[in-house]
Design a protein around this motif. Structure first.
Motif, PDB file in Angstrom:
ATOM      1  N   MET A 270      40.727  41.826  48.245  1.00 41.95           N
ATOM      2  CA  MET A 270      40.370  41.199  46.971  1.00 41.95           C
ATOM      3  C   MET A 270      38.860  41.073  46.848  1.00 41.95           C
ATOM      4  O   MET A 270      38.167  40.865  47.835  1.00 41.95           O
ATOM      5  CB  MET A 270      40.979  39.788  46.887  1.00 41.95           C
ATOM      6  CG  MET A 270      42.473  39.746  46.725  1.00 41.95           C
ATOM      7  SD  MET A 270      43.109  38.051  46.844  1.00 41.95           S
ATOM      8  CE  MET A 270      42.397  37.296  45.382  1.00 41.95           C
TER       9      MET A 270
ATOM     10  N   ASP B  45      38.835  38.094  41.673  1.00 38.37           N
ATOM     11  CA  ASP B  45      40.250  38.464  41.705  1.00 38.37           C
ATOM     12  C   ASP B  45      41.086  37.217  41.941  1.00 38.37           C
ATOM     13  O   ASP B  45      40.658  36.291  42.634  1.00 38.37           O
ATOM     14  CB  ASP B  45      40.539  39.472  42.827  1.00 38.37           C
ATOM     15  CG  ASP B  45      40.120  40.889  42.491  1.00 38.37           C
ATOM     16  OD1 ASP B  45      39.952  41.196  41.288  1.00 38.37           O
ATOM     17  OD2 ASP B  45      39.974  41.695  43.425  1.00 38.37           O
TER      18      ASP B  45
ATOM     19  N   TYR C  17      45.678  39.993  41.281  1.00 36.79           N
ATOM     20  CA  TYR C  17      45.565  41.028  42.316  1.00 36.79           C
ATOM     21  C   TYR C  17      46.885  41.165  43.060  1.00 36.79           C
ATOM     22  O   TYR C  17      47.355  42.269  43.316  1.00 36.79           O
ATOM     23  CB  TYR C  17      44.424  40.701  43.293  1.00 36.79           C
ATOM     24  CG  TYR C  17      44.243  41.790  44.302  1.00 36.79           C
ATOM     25  CD1 TYR C  17      43.468  42.905  44.001  1.00 36.79           C
ATOM     26  CD2 TYR C  17      44.893  41.745  45.538  1.00 36.79           C
ATOM     27  CE1 TYR C  17      43.337  43.948  44.907  1.00 36.79           C
ATOM     28  CE2 TYR C  17      44.773  42.787  46.438  1.00 36.79           C
ATOM     29  CZ  TYR C  17      44.001  43.882  46.125  1.00 36.79           C
ATOM     30  OH  TYR C  17      43.884  44.925  47.007  1.00 36.79           O
TER      31      TYR C  17
END
Length: 150
Positions: free
Chosen positions: A20, A24, A125
């Protein structure tokens, strides 16, 4: 097993947390959330699991390695109770305590209306499902940054 890494953080979850980027979001959800169908629409595209524990314990593990975003007012948000947006059930109070402990200060969670939460979750995400059986054990965490060492 790894030193200093919570054993709840399995290889798939660690991969996602590391992959990530700043800004995110991840979804941490209870056992009743439509986790698989929502996860298929996320960036990662598949469901991740931390089984056998509730969302507070999973949040503690995740927040032991994931910095929350300091560039936004509410980097952690909870799903609102339908028809009672101000109601903060015990499961959400417990996760609030984990956030405050991990951050070393009070970081009050924002809230998202239930159906808006589902829409936001689809743009996340990833989705991490837990064994939490209490209702409204669903959260969004926005990843922050780790400042360079001086």
């Amino acid at each position: 097993m790894l030193k200093l890494i919570d054993p709840l953080l399995n290889a798939d979850v660690l991969y996602a947390l590391r992959a990530m980027g700043h800004g995110d979001e991840l979804v941490l959800c209870d056992a009743n959330f439509p986790a698989d169908s929502v996860a298929r629409q996320t960036t990662l595209g598949r469901l991740l699991r931390i089984d056998g524990v509730g969302t507070a314990q999973a949040a503690r593990a995740i927040l032991s390695v994931l910095p929350l975003d300091n560039a936004v007012d509410a980097p952690a948000r909870r799903m609102e109770v339908a028809g009672e947006p101000g109601n903060v059930p015990p499961v959400q109070q417990e996760v609030q305590l984990e956030i405050d402990q991990a951050e070393g200060r009070v970081r009050v969670m924002g809230s998202v209306e239930r159906f808006a939460f589902y829409e936001t979750a689809r743009k996340a995400y990833c989705v991490i499902a837990t064994g939490e059986r209490r209702f409204y054990g669903c959260f969004l965490f926005k990843k922050g940054v780790i400042a360079p060492e001086a």
